[in-house]
Design an enzyme around this catalytic site. Structure first.
Site, mmCIF file in Angstrom:
data_model
loop_
_atom_site.group_PDB
_atom_site.id
_atom_site.type_symbol
_atom_site.label_atom_id
_atom_site.label_comp_id
_atom_site.label_asym_id
_atom_site.label_seq_id
_atom_site.Cartn_x
_atom_site.Cartn_y
_atom_site.Cartn_z
ATOM 1 N N CYS A 59 0.831 -1.210 0.000
ATOM 2 C CA CYS A 59 0.000 0.000 0.000
ATOM 3 C C CYS A 59 0.865 1.261 0.000
ATOM 4 O O CYS A 59 1.524 1.565 0.996
ATOM 5 C CB CYS A 59 -0.912 -0.036 1.225
ATOM 6 S SG CYS A 59 -1.814 1.487 1.541
ATOM 7 N N CYS A 62 0.044 3.831 2.672
ATOM 8 C CA CYS A 62 0.496 3.325 3.978
ATOM 9 C C CYS A 62 1.975 3.629 4.181
ATOM 10 O O CYS A 62 2.400 3.968 5.292
ATOM 11 C CB CYS A 62 0.269 1.814 4.075
ATOM 12 S SG CYS A 62 -1.456 1.307 3.948
#
Length: 137
Positions: A59, A62
Site C-alpha cells: 500500500c 500506507c
C-alpha cells in the site's frame, strides 16, 4: 527496461519497510509497536490512549503514513501509544473492525474505540485529531 524497474521498485519497497521497522529520528528510536491478533486487546487496554495504524506492505499511502506515525510516536511519547498492524498478516483483526480501506488509523481511549482516520492525511491533520480526541495539548 522492465526488469530494472522491477528491481528498483523492490529495492525501494525494502528500504521503506526497513525504515518502518527500524526508524529513527534525531537519534530517538521510534516507539511504534508491531501489533498482531494475539496482542491487540492487551495493547489497547494497557495504554490509556492508543493509535493503531492498519497497513500493508503493498500500500503506497500506507508507506507515506509510516514516517508520520513514527514522528508522532516520538512527539507524544509517554502520553499516547502507537502501534501498527499489518492487515495481510492479521486478516481476522482487519475483518473484525470492518477495515476495507487502508491506511486506517484507529484511536482508542481507555480501551474504547473513539475515532477512525481512513486514508493518508497530512501529519498536522492526524496530530490535530489525536490532540482533540484525547484531550491533549
Amino acid at each position: 527496461m522492465d526488469d530494472d524497474l522491477v528491481r528498483l521498485r523492490e529495492k525501494r519497497m525494502q528500504e521503506m519497510t526497513e525504515k518502518m521497522q527500524h526508524g529513527k529520528k534525531g537519534g530517538v528510536k521510534s516507539s511504534v509497536e508491531h501489533i498482531d491478533e494475539m496482542h491487540f486487546q492487551q495493547f489497547v487496554t494497557t495504554n490509556p490512549f492508543a493509535v493503531i495504524d492498519f497497513w500493508a506492505e503493498w500500500c503506497g499511502p500506507c508507506q507515506r503514513i509510516a514516517p508520520i506515525m513514527e514522528e508522532l510516536s516520538i512527539e507524544f511519547s509517554g502520553r499516547v501509544a502507537f502501534g501498527k498492524c499489518n492487515t495481510d498478516d492479521n486478516r481476522r483483526l482487519a475483518m473484525q473492525f470492518n477495515i476495507d480501506a487502508i491506511p486506517a488509523m484507529m484511536l482508542y481511549s481507555r480501551g474504547q474505540l473513539v475515532d477512525r482516520i481512513i486514508g493518508a492525511y497530512p501529519k498536522e491533520a492526524i496530530r490535530e485529531k489525536i490532540v482533540r480526541k484525547f484531550g491533549l495539548d
